[in-house]
Every structure is written in structure tokens, then in C-alpha cells.
Design an enzyme around this catalytic site. Sequence first.
Site, short mmCIF file in Angstrom:
data_model
loop_
_atom_site.label_atom_id
_atom_site.label_comp_id
_atom_site.label_asym_id
_atom_site.label_seq_id
_atom_site.Cartn_x
_atom_site.Cartn_y
_atom_site.Cartn_z
N ASN A 16 0.88 -1.17 0.00
CA ASN A 16 0.00 0.00 0.00
C ASN A 16 0.92 1.22 0.00
OD1 ASN A 16 -2.53 1.21 2.37
ND2 ASN A 16 -2.21 1.75 0.24
N GLU A 59 -10.93 -0.22 -1.16
CA GLU A 59 -10.76 0.96 -0.34
C GLU A 59 -11.53 2.15 -0.92
OE1 GLU A 59 -7.10 3.32 1.88
OE2 GLU A 59 -6.74 1.45 0.79
N HIS A 66 -16.15 1.08 7.74
CA HIS A 66 -15.89 -0.20 7.09
C HIS A 66 -17.12 -1.10 7.16
CE1 HIS A 66 -11.46 -0.07 6.44
NE2 HIS A 66 -11.55 0.85 7.39
N ASN A 73 -15.51 1.64 3.12
CA ASN A 73 -14.50 0.67 2.72
C ASN A 73 -15.11 -0.72 2.79
OD1 ASN A 73 -11.90 2.44 2.70
ND2 ASN A 73 -12.90 2.93 4.64
N CYS A 130 -4.67 -2.85 3.60
CA CYS A 130 -5.41 -1.76 4.24
C CYS A 130 -5.35 -1.98 5.74
CB CYS A 130 -6.86 -1.73 3.75
SG CYS A 130 -7.86 -0.45 4.53
N GLY A 131 -4.62 -1.12 6.44
CA GLY A 131 -4.45 -1.30 7.88
C GLY A 131 -5.74 -1.12 8.65
N THR A 132 -6.52 -0.08 8.32
CA THR A 132 -7.78 0.10 9.04
C THR A 132 -8.75 -1.03 8.70
OG1 THR A 132 -8.62 1.58 7.30
CG2 THR A 132 -7.56 2.61 9.21
N GLY A 133 -8.68 -1.54 7.46
CA GLY A 133 -9.53 -2.68 7.10
C GLY A 133 -9.18 -3.91 7.91
N CYS A 135 -5.65 6.01 8.04
CA CYS A 135 -5.03 4.97 7.22
C CYS A 135 -3.96 4.30 8.07
CB CYS A 135 -4.43 5.54 5.94
SG CYS A 135 -3.57 4.30 4.93
N GLY A 136 -4.17 3.04 8.39
CA GLY A 136 -3.24 2.33 9.27
C GLY A 136 -1.87 2.14 8.66
N ASN A 137 -1.82 1.75 7.38
CA ASN A 137 -0.53 1.55 6.74
C ASN A 137 0.23 2.87 6.63
OD1 ASN A 137 -0.70 -1.27 6.26
ND2 ASN A 137 -2.03 -0.91 4.51
#
Length: 278
Positions: free
Chosen positions: A13, A200, A151, A182, A209-212, A74-76
Site C-alpha cells: 500500500n 478501499e 468499514h 471501505n 489496508c491497515g484500518t480494514g 489509514c493504518g498503513n
Amino acid sequence: MRIDFIKMHGLGNDFVVLDARSQPLPAIDGSIASALADRHTGIGCDQLLVLEPSTSADFRMRIFNPDGSEVEACGNATRAVGLLHGESAAIETLGGIVHASPAEAGISVEMGTPRFDWDAIPLAYAMDTHAMPVAWEELVNPSAVNVGNPHAIFFVPDPYAIDMARLGPLIENDPIFPERVNVNVAGITARDAITLRVWERGAGLTRACGTGACATAVAAMRRGLVDRSVKVSLPGGTLRIDWREDGVIVMTGPATESFRGSFAAADFGLGPVDRTRA
């Protein structure tokens, strides 16, 4: 005038990072973000990240999708800028303040506490977010979770059997999600393992996707499908997600700096430096 950038990625990502913490930049908006994110005529990335000074945290991170929309979390990206910062940091985002710190397996990020109320997702009207009474063809009864951004999570036998290129945008833009959503399709492979693909919001099908991963892990834990610590495998690699007893989600995984460069501001329609951000 030339502007420096840093290209980074978390499990594929990828991001273009503009650092305005010590040197102010021209004003960045959605059209500039789209131009820089274009993989044919720009630098190319899944998200543009702009780092700025903050009065409430160590610094602020703004996140732009390729379609020009500015998103909450965004986690990543948080892991990437945590690596760039080089030490523990509190990072202000539109979704709230998150904390990143070095870890043995890369960077750990405290993503805050998930929200499950229908109006916190948000949904267009009240319904059960544990198993929403809705369906899109074979995708039925998703969970809805907000982890700084919204999400929808579908549990399926085989995530790779789902036509995400067709169903992803259909669900993302459904009126039931007034701020779009998402879309996650997940398969449970063990009490501590999940396989995941993510469409996303504003970016499309992504390698990670970190938050995913956070939202999917928490949804699976709420349903009793997995334990409180899981490995989430995405096309780009694996993240570890822990949901602590205090309610905070912790995501741990790698981040990488790819290369550095610069571009001419005028080539992307950027005007003079925005001194209000100095």
C-alpha cells in the site's frame, strides 16, 4: 521551486509523503493530490500524505486518496510515517490522535477504540451493525465498524472468489453509507488467522489496508469467530491485530521507505508557499 517527496509503502500500500513540519509547502488540495497520485503522469501512489505541525500531537498527517478525497485514517500510512519519524509519536488525523512506536516486527500503532453505533459508522438509518440486514448478491449481513473511517465487513468462505472489482464500487457508493464505505471480504482460517481483501473507499482494490485489517479483526472477535489476537493476511503481506482489554486496537507490521526525489511545483499547478502553515 522544487518540492522534496519520500515514496514509502506498507505491505505494498504505497504513499507519497510531503513533509511540511519544518519547511512550509504550497497549499495542497484534492486536485493536486490526484495529479501527484496518477501512476502515468504523476509520481504514483495509493495515497498522498502531507505531514504538518500540530498543536495537539507531535505532528499532523493529512491523507488524500487518488480521487482527491481527504480521508480520516489509514493504518498503513500511520506505520509509514511512524518509521519516517523514527521514534514514538502521537499523530493527529481527521479520525483522531493515533500513536505509533517502533516494534520488533516493524511499527506498532494504537488505532484507538472502534465504534459500532449506526450513526457513528455512519449509516443512513438505524440498524444492527453486528450483522446488517442487507445484501449485495452473494455478500450478505455485513458487520459495520468505524475505526477512524467506515468499514463494512463480509465473512465469506473464499475472499478471492468474490468479484471485488464489480461489487466493491457498488457497495462503496450505496446510499446506505452516506460517507461511502471501505468494503472488506474476509475468510476465517483459524482462531488466530484471517484472510482479507479490501476495496478501499476512493482508492479501489488495494494490496493492503491497515484500518480494514483492524475493522475486520474486531468484527470477527465480536462474532466470536477468532481470539483477541490475530494475524490478518492481505495480498501484500500480514499484519498482527490485537484488541486490548481497554478497548484499544493495536496494529503491528512492517513499513518501508522506497526512494526519495523531488518535483517541480509548477508542473502540478502548485502556487507559492502557504506561509499560514509555517
